[in-house]
Design a protein around this motif. Structure first.
Motif, PDB file in Angstrom:
ATOM      1  N   PHE A 130       0.832  -1.254  -0.321  1.00 37.54           N
ATOM      2  CA  PHE A 130      -0.007  -0.031  -0.082  1.00 37.54           C
ATOM      3  C   PHE A 130       0.496   0.951   0.261  1.00 37.54           C
ATOM      4  O   PHE A 130       0.191   2.591   0.088  1.00 37.54           O
ATOM      5  CB  PHE A 130      -1.202  -0.106   1.370  1.00 37.54           C
ATOM      6  N   ASN A 131       2.147   1.204   0.849  1.00 37.15           N
ATOM      7  CA  ASN A 131       2.777   2.564  -0.031  1.00 37.15           C
ATOM      8  C   ASN A 131       4.428   1.594   0.473  1.00 37.15           C
ATOM      9  O   ASN A 131       5.078   1.991   1.524  1.00 37.15           O
ATOM     10  CB  ASN A 131       2.707   3.400   2.358  1.00 37.15           C
ATOM     11  N   PRO A 132       4.840   1.261  -0.828  1.00 42.48           N
ATOM     12  CA  PRO A 132       6.481   0.783  -0.619  1.00 42.48           C
ATOM     13  C   PRO A 132       7.074   1.642  -0.525  1.00 42.48           C
ATOM     14  O   PRO A 132       8.512   1.104  -0.005  1.00 42.48           O
ATOM     15  CB  PRO A 132       6.284  -0.066  -1.875  1.00 42.48           C
ATOM     16  N   GLU A 133       7.015   2.654  -0.875  1.00 49.21           N
ATOM     17  CA  GLU A 133       8.031   3.757  -1.184  1.00 49.21           C
ATOM     18  C   GLU A 133       8.313   4.530   0.876  1.00 49.21           C
ATOM     19  O   GLU A 133       9.020   5.391   1.047  1.00 49.21           O
ATOM     20  CB  GLU A 133       7.929   5.311  -2.009  1.00 49.21           C
ATOM     21  N   LEU A 134       7.463   4.173   1.370  1.00 52.59           N
ATOM     22  CA  LEU A 134       6.643   4.533   2.672  1.00 52.59           C
ATOM     23  C   LEU A 134       7.213   6.487   3.155  1.00 52.59           C
ATOM     24  O   LEU A 134       7.895   6.572   3.874  1.00 52.59           O
ATOM     25  CB  LEU A 134       8.098   3.842   3.264  1.00 52.59           C
ATOM     26  N   LYS A 135       6.097   7.114   2.089  1.00 48.29           N
ATOM     27  CA  LYS A 135       6.172   8.333   2.169  1.00 48.29           C
ATOM     28  C   LYS A 135       5.233   8.384   2.730  1.00 48.29           C
ATOM     29  O   LYS A 135       3.912   8.212   3.408  1.00 48.29           O
ATOM     30  CB  LYS A 135       5.259   8.410   0.859  1.00 48.29           C
ATOM     31  N   SER A 136       5.819   9.260   4.153  1.00 47.31           N
ATOM     32  CA  SER A 136       4.958   9.619   5.164  1.00 47.31           C
ATOM     33  C   SER A 136       3.733  10.525   4.590  1.00 47.31           C
ATOM     34  O   SER A 136       2.755  10.743   5.173  1.00 47.31           O
ATOM     35  CB  SER A 136       6.045  10.629   5.950  1.00 47.31           C
ATOM     36  N   GLU A 137       3.591  11.523   3.660  1.00 42.62           N
ATOM     37  CA  GLU A 137       2.487  12.381   3.473  1.00 42.62           C
ATOM     38  C   GLU A 137       1.669  11.350   2.905  1.00 42.62           C
ATOM     39  O   GLU A 137       0.107  11.807   3.236  1.00 42.62           O
ATOM     40  CB  GLU A 137       2.594  13.476   2.374  1.00 42.62           C
ATOM     41  N   ILE A 138       1.414  10.147   2.401  1.00 42.43           N
ATOM     42  CA  ILE A 138       0.581   9.776   2.358  1.00 42.43           C
ATOM     43  C   ILE A 138      -0.075   8.703   3.756  1.00 42.43           C
ATOM     44  O   ILE A 138      -1.478   8.307   3.555  1.00 42.43           O
ATOM     45  CB  ILE A 138       1.820   8.042   1.446  1.00 42.43           C
ATOM     46  N   LYS A 154      -4.381  14.725  -3.581  1.00 43.01           N
ATOM     47  CA  LYS A 154      -3.741  14.312  -5.226  1.00 43.01           C
ATOM     48  C   LYS A 154      -2.943  15.273  -5.356  1.00 43.01           C
ATOM     49  O   LYS A 154      -1.804  14.984  -6.125  1.00 43.01           O
ATOM     50  CB  LYS A 154      -5.544  14.066  -6.280  1.00 43.01           C
ATOM     51  N   ILE A 155      -3.162  16.323  -6.071  1.00 40.80           N
ATOM     52  CA  ILE A 155      -1.937  17.061  -6.343  1.00 40.80           C
ATOM     53  C   ILE A 155      -0.587  17.789  -6.032  1.00 40.80           C
ATOM     54  O   ILE A 155       0.303  17.388  -6.498  1.00 40.80           O
ATOM     55  CB  ILE A 155      -2.451  18.328  -7.265  1.00 40.80           C
ATOM     56  N   LEU A 156      -1.011  17.591  -5.037  1.00 40.27           N
ATOM     57  CA  LEU A 156      -0.541  18.357  -4.256  1.00 40.27           C
ATOM     58  C   LEU A 156       0.296  17.487  -3.613  1.00 40.27           C
ATOM     59  O   LEU A 156       2.500  16.568  -3.647  1.00 40.27           O
ATOM     60  CB  LEU A 156      -0.287  19.021  -2.902  1.00 40.27           C
ATOM     61  N   PHE A 157       0.144  16.027  -3.109  1.00 38.98           N
ATOM     62  CA  PHE A 157       0.962  15.106  -2.425  1.00 38.98           C
ATOM     63  C   PHE A 157       1.026  13.514  -3.085  1.00 38.98           C
ATOM     64  O   PHE A 157       1.051  12.327  -2.574  1.00 38.98           O
ATOM     65  CB  PHE A 157       0.615  14.471  -0.875  1.00 38.98           C
ATOM     66  N   ASN A 158      -0.107  13.511  -4.217  1.00 39.62           N
ATOM     67  CA  ASN A 158      -0.098  11.883  -4.650  1.00 39.62           C
ATOM     68  C   ASN A 158      -0.691  11.042  -4.208  1.00 39.62           C
ATOM     69  O   ASN A 158      -0.896  10.027  -4.472  1.00 39.62           O
ATOM     70  CB  ASN A 158       1.351  11.890  -5.493  1.00 39.62           C
ATOM     71  N   ILE A 159      -1.244  11.190  -3.354  1.00 39.80           N
ATOM     72  CA  ILE A 159      -2.393  10.800  -2.810  1.00 39.80           C
ATOM     73  C   ILE A 159      -3.514   9.558  -3.813  1.00 39.80           C
ATOM     74  O   ILE A 159      -4.083  10.130  -4.289  1.00 39.80           O
ATOM     75  CB  ILE A 159      -3.563  11.529  -2.034  1.00 39.80           C
ATOM     76  N   PRO A 160      -3.195   8.634  -3.368  1.00 44.04           N
ATOM     77  CA  PRO A 160      -4.128   7.909  -4.480  1.00 44.04           C
ATOM     78  C   PRO A 160      -5.377   7.368  -4.160  1.00 44.04           C
ATOM     79  O   PRO A 160      -5.895   7.559  -2.988  1.00 44.04           O
ATOM     80  CB  PRO A 160      -3.360   6.136  -3.744  1.00 44.04           C
ATOM     81  N   LEU A 161      -6.402   7.894  -4.658  1.00 40.17           N
ATOM     82  CA  LEU A 161      -7.603   8.174  -4.812  1.00 40.17           C
ATOM     83  C   LEU A 161      -8.598   6.778  -5.544  1.00 40.17           C
ATOM     84  O   LEU A 161      -8.387   6.602  -6.511  1.00 40.17           O
ATOM     85  CB  LEU A 161      -7.915   9.341  -5.843  1.00 40.17           C
ATOM     86  N   ARG A 162      -8.839   5.522  -4.576  1.00 37.35           N
ATOM     87  CA  ARG A 162      -8.970   4.046  -4.831  1.00 37.35           C
ATOM     88  C   ARG A 162     -10.112   4.333  -4.473  1.00 37.35           C
ATOM     89  O   ARG A 162     -10.798   4.826  -2.924  1.00 37.35           O
ATOM     90  CB  ARG A 162      -8.086   3.901  -4.294  1.00 37.35           C
TER      91      ARG A 162
END
Length: 355
Positions: free
Chosen positions: A150-158, A227-235
């Protein structure tokens, strides 16, 4: 049937009055539409659980292709800003706070020793996980494999942005309705409603309808900017997500109604609303601290925090793309908690009418 039509007409009149109040009060419009996006940007960029610019000592007795490649990989990552070459295990650099970790590679390469500064538990936890994962990916030194879902790059913003969305929605919803009602108390116009043939639920429904629409607009805006700023997945299922959001907004509006009927001055109502929404949502929802790590007595309080359930619904829906079946528990408790808060709000309004 006639009674239902009559109630709908009264609710429509109150909702229309509230919409006019919102449109005429420019501060309310600013608060409701601009501040959520502003808070998302501020918190989204300010709160970081990632580690960056950490200094490290590299103690390499092997000095072969593998160890040189390992050092180069560490150097090229954004985590480490400086990598010192060292040939002793003294703790001087730790004591001077010049480094946060040390890697010791013996000549036989049978084991790699990692020494990490544990004075900052958050840094220790993140750095140790990162270093063990990085070393485990190299060759076959360790029998160690990772698969991060779900967050393979371990981005904290996600991880953080859904929590920010949950806090923004409940705080702004509660504050807006608390300001509206307490102002009406101060001007006396709210007492006028009590002289009219209105039932408590008609007053509440008429009051909250405009704020539900504003809350849904806020939710849509923060999703778009997330989505625009942090590329949050919209699923996930958006119909389910928006229905959950309406229920969650109702809980926030109910808190605002309860507080403003108890504390009728705007300033006091505002302070109490902030305290009763932002602190529990921030500390007891699982946003920053895992609920499993919270002490037992405080963990009991988390069951009474709407953000706990909505945050889990957001993460399950947006990040994990879970099936609705797996989210029914959180939805049930969110509905139950919202129902209890609405019931208390109704009782508060009814008590005001009777007095």
């Amino acid at each position: 049937m006639k009674n239902i039509k009559n109630s709908l007409r009264k609710i429509k009149s109150i909702a229309y009055k509230e919409i006019l109040h919102i449109i005429r009060d420019i501060r309310t419009l600013i608060l409701s539409l601009i501040i959520p996006v502003f808070l998302l940007i501020i918190f989204g960029y300010a709160i970081r659980l990632d580690i960056q610019n950490v200094s490290l000592s590299f103690f390499d007795f092997k000095n072969d292709y593998f160890t040189r490649e390992l050092k180069e990989t560490l150097k090229n990552s954004s985590v480490f800003s400086k990598i010192f070459n060292e040939y002793d295990l003294k703790e001087d650099k730790f004591l001077k706070n010049e480094i946060k970790g040390k890697i010791f590679i013996p000549s036989n390469l049978k084991e790699i020793v990692i020494i990490i500064d544990g004075s900052d538990p958050t840094l220790f936890s993140t750095l140790s996980g990162y270093m063990i994962r990085m070393l485990g990916e190299k060759e076959n030194i360790f029998d160690l494999r990772y698969k991060i879902l779900f967050n393979p790059e371990l981005k904290s913003e996600i991880f953080i942005v859904p929590g920010i969305i949950a806090i923004i929605l409940v705080v702004i919803s509660a504050v807006l309705v608390a300001i509206s009602i307490s102002k009406e108390y101060e001007t006396g116009s709210f007492y006028t409603l009590f002289t009219l043939p209105l039932k408590p639920y008609e007053i509440i429904i008429g009051k909250v309808i405009p704020y539900i629409l504003i809350g849904l607009t806020q939710f849509t805006l923060v999703l778009i900017f997330g989505k625009i700023l942090f590329n949050i997945p919209l699923r996930g299922n958006f119909l389910f997500l928006y229905l959950s959001t309406i229920i969650y907004i109702l809980s926030g509006l109910s808190i605002g109604i309860i507080v403003s009927t108890k504390f009728k001055k705007t300033q006091t109502a505002l302070q109490v609303t902030w305290l009763t929404t932002i602190l529990p949502s921030f500390l007891l929802s699982g946003f920053i601290f895992p609920i499993e790590n919270i002490p037992f007595l405080l963990r009991i309080l988390t069951y009474f925090v709407p953000a706990r359930y909505f945050l889990e619904l957001l993460r399950a829906n947006l990040l994990r793309n879970s099936e609705i079946f797996y989210m029914l528990d959180e939805l049930f408790f969110l509905i139950l908690l919202s129902f209890i808060l609405i019931f208390i709000a109704l009782k508060s309004i009814k008590k005001e009418i009777l007095t």
